[in-house]
Design a protein around this motif. Structure first.
Motif, mmCIF file in Angstrom:
data_model
loop_
_atom_site.group_PDB
_atom_site.id
_atom_site.type_symbol
_atom_site.label_atom_id
_atom_site.label_comp_id
_atom_site.label_asym_id
_atom_site.label_seq_id
_atom_site.Cartn_x
_atom_site.Cartn_y
_atom_site.Cartn_z
ATOM 1 N N GLY A 63 0.804 -1.213 0.000
ATOM 2 C CA GLY A 63 0.000 0.000 0.000
ATOM 3 C C GLY A 63 0.843 1.271 0.000
ATOM 4 N N GLU A 64 0.152 2.407 -0.087
ATOM 5 C CA GLU A 64 0.851 3.693 -0.211
ATOM 6 C C GLU A 64 1.721 4.002 0.998
ATOM 7 N N ARG A 65 1.136 3.923 2.191
ATOM 8 C CA ARG A 65 1.878 4.289 3.394
ATOM 9 C C ARG A 65 3.077 3.366 3.621
ATOM 10 N N GLY A 66 2.864 2.081 3.417
ATOM 11 C CA GLY A 66 3.966 1.136 3.571
ATOM 12 C C GLY A 66 5.074 1.373 2.565
ATOM 13 N N ALA A 67 4.690 1.688 1.326
ATOM 14 C CA ALA A 67 5.674 1.938 0.279
ATOM 15 C C ALA A 67 6.500 3.187 0.585
ATOM 16 N N ILE A 68 5.843 4.234 1.043
ATOM 17 C CA ILE A 68 6.549 5.468 1.383
ATOM 18 C C ILE A 68 7.521 5.223 2.530
ATOM 19 N N PHE A 69 7.098 4.418 3.518
ATOM 20 C CA PHE A 69 7.983 4.086 4.645
ATOM 21 C C PHE A 69 9.221 3.327 4.160
ATOM 22 N N ILE A 70 9.024 2.326 3.306
ATOM 23 C CA ILE A 70 10.156 1.544 2.796
ATOM 24 C C ILE A 70 11.072 2.424 1.962
ATOM 25 N N SER A 71 10.484 3.315 1.169
ATOM 26 C CA SER A 71 11.282 4.239 0.373
ATOM 27 C C SER A 71 12.151 5.124 1.267
ATOM 28 N N LYS A 72 11.557 5.628 2.344
ATOM 29 C CA LYS A 72 12.324 6.441 3.298
ATOM 30 C C LYS A 72 13.477 5.635 3.889
ATOM 31 N N LEU A 73 13.193 4.387 4.266
ATOM 32 C CA LEU A 73 14.226 3.514 4.826
ATOM 33 C C LEU A 73 15.359 3.308 3.827
ATOM 34 N N PHE A 74 15.008 3.051 2.570
ATOM 35 C CA PHE A 74 16.024 2.867 1.528
ATOM 36 C C PHE A 74 16.869 4.135 1.360
ATOM 37 N N HIS A 75 16.235 5.290 1.416
ATOM 38 C CA HIS A 75 16.980 6.536 1.237
ATOM 39 C C HIS A 75 17.863 6.855 2.435
ATOM 40 N N ILE A 76 17.439 6.450 3.616
ATOM 41 C CA ILE A 76 18.319 6.576 4.786
ATOM 42 C C ILE A 76 19.540 5.683 4.606
ATOM 43 N N LEU A 77 19.319 4.456 4.143
ATOM 44 C CA LEU A 77 20.434 3.541 3.883
ATOM 45 C C LEU A 77 21.358 4.095 2.804
ATOM 46 N N ALA A 78 20.790 4.742 1.786
ATOM 47 C CA ALA A 78 21.604 5.350 0.731
ATOM 48 C C ALA A 78 22.559 6.381 1.321
ATOM 49 N N VAL A 79 22.040 7.242 2.178
ATOM 50 C CA VAL A 79 22.873 8.284 2.799
ATOM 51 C C VAL A 79 23.949 7.650 3.679
ATOM 52 N N VAL A 80 23.591 6.610 4.419
ATOM 53 C CA VAL A 80 24.556 5.920 5.294
ATOM 54 C C VAL A 80 25.692 5.324 4.460
ATOM 55 N N PHE A 81 25.347 4.658 3.363
ATOM 56 C CA PHE A 81 26.381 4.041 2.523
ATOM 57 C C PHE A 81 27.233 5.102 1.822
ATOM 58 N N TRP A 82 26.630 6.211 1.426
ATOM 59 C CA TRP A 82 27.430 7.292 0.835
ATOM 60 C C TRP A 82 28.395 7.879 1.867
ATOM 61 N N LEU A 83 27.958 7.959 3.111
ATOM 62 C CA LEU A 83 28.850 8.435 4.174
ATOM 63 C C LEU A 83 30.010 7.454 4.366
ATOM 64 N N LEU A 84 29.722 6.162 4.348
ATOM 65 C CA LEU A 84 30.787 5.154 4.459
ATOM 66 C C LEU A 84 31.745 5.250 3.274
ATOM 67 N N PHE A 85 31.206 5.518 2.102
ATOM 68 C CA PHE A 85 32.050 5.713 0.908
ATOM 69 C C PHE A 85 33.034 6.856 1.123
ATOM 70 N N VAL A 86 32.536 7.975 1.607
ATOM 71 C CA VAL A 86 33.400 9.147 1.837
ATOM 72 C C VAL A 86 34.466 8.833 2.884
ATOM 73 N N ILE A 87 34.079 8.135 3.941
ATOM 74 C CA ILE A 87 35.025 7.800 5.015
ATOM 75 C C ILE A 87 36.104 6.842 4.518
ATOM 76 N N TYR A 88 35.700 5.761 3.861
ATOM 77 C CA TYR A 88 36.656 4.742 3.442
ATOM 78 C C TYR A 88 37.510 5.198 2.263
ATOM 79 N N ALA A 89 36.999 6.108 1.451
ATOM 80 C CA ALA A 89 37.796 6.654 0.348
ATOM 81 C C ALA A 89 38.697 7.788 0.825
ATOM 82 N N LYS A 90 38.562 8.162 2.115
ATOM 83 C CA LYS A 90 39.382 9.213 2.736
ATOM 84 C C LYS A 90 39.258 10.540 1.982
ATOM 85 N N LEU A 91 38.009 10.912 1.736
ATOM 86 C CA LEU A 91 37.742 12.164 1.037
ATOM 87 C C LEU A 91 37.593 13.299 2.039
#
Length: 279
Positions: A196-224
């Motif tokens: 449903g709509e509400r569940g999909a929006i929640f999962i999308s938010k979760l995925f986007h939080i994970l995206a930001v977390v992994f991008w932060l790990l990328f910056v840290i491990y690449a020593k940028l």
């Protein structure tokens, strides 16, 4: 030419090219040369042309039934089935040839990459995880960029790829909110049609939080440096804005999908370049 550009929505290539270039830039401490730049961009274009054309070809019967997609050139006959098949084959061969020109590892991985790019449409027929398959398809972009210049896959590039995967899967879930009823009627799988709509929006938010977390790990491990951390922060703000747009009105989905995400990749790339040039 115009009808083929419309077939694959060529302007949407902007989602993958910035992250290919980010992978290439971070993987080298110096300019990697015009040859690799041109080959990398051509590889991105032909791979995406292949993926989009396969999607349009396989989905043409569903697209004809959906009012939102009934005017696509793959449905109206403006591009025939034979023309689509020829377009798919030509782009596949060009991609493999370009990969051969880049290096041995790129060449060895070219066919497996095309396989992954081509299975997205089939997944929609039996699994709601199709969104993640699309995410994986674009997540391969930065890894491909790294392979092009260094012929290996460092840890930071995997974090960058996971970030892209969850970013793309997240906004694809939001985009598919437009087709909930159609997907249910035709027996197609999508996260919105299942939860449903509400569940999909929640999962999308979760995925986007994970995206930001992994991008932060990328910056840290690449020593940028500073500008790369700023890229992560701005990306998080843009994704927050994207969700606010859609929660306000589903009519904002096209704007959120194309504008916000298109600019996100460009801004991320510019800040990575500034990091490498100024710091």
């Amino acid at each position: 030419m115009k009808k083929y550009l419309e077939l694959v929505k060529f302007s949407h290539t902007i989602f993958s090219i910035p992250f290919i270039l980010i992978g290439m830039i971070v993987a080298t401490h110096s300019w990697f040369g015009w040859k690799l730049l041109i080959l990398g961009i051509l590889a991105a274009i032909t791979a995406r042309n292949f993926a989009m054309a396969v999607n349009r070809y396989l989905d043409r019967e569903f697209d004809a039934k959906n009012p939102r997609t009934a005017n696509r050139v793959s449905v109206t006959g403006k591009v025939s089935e034979n023309e689509m098949l020829m377009f798919i084959i030509i782009n596949a061969f060009i991609f493999i040839f370009i990969s051969y020109l880049i290096n041995d590892l790129a060449f060895k991985l070219s066919i497996p990459i095309l396989f992954i790019l081509g299975i997205y449409s089939y997944f929609k027929r039996f699994s709601e995880f199709a969104h993640l398959i699309l995410g994986i398809s674009l997540g391969l972009a930065p890894i491909a960029g790294v392979i092009a210049v260094s012929e290996n896959i460092p840890c930071w590039s995997v974090f960058l790829a996971f970030g892209v995967m969850f970013w793309v899967a997240g906004f694809d879930i939001l985009y598919s909110l437009q087709d909930i009823e159609f997907d249910k009627k035709e027996g197609l799988f999508s996260i919105p049609s299942v939860v449903g709509e509400r569940g999909a929006i929640f999962i999308s938010k979760l995925f986007h939080i994970l995206a930001v977390v992994f991008w932060l790990l990328f910056v840290i491990y690449a020593k940028l440096g500073f500008f790369s951390y700023l890229a992560v922060i701005i990306s998080a703000v843009m994704l927050y804005y994207e969700h606010k747009l859609i929660e306000k009105d589903f009519k904002n989905i096209p704007k959120a999908f194309f504008d916000v995400n298109g600019f996100l990749g460009i801004i991320f790339l510019i800040l990575i370049i500034l990091d490498k040039v100024l710091l």
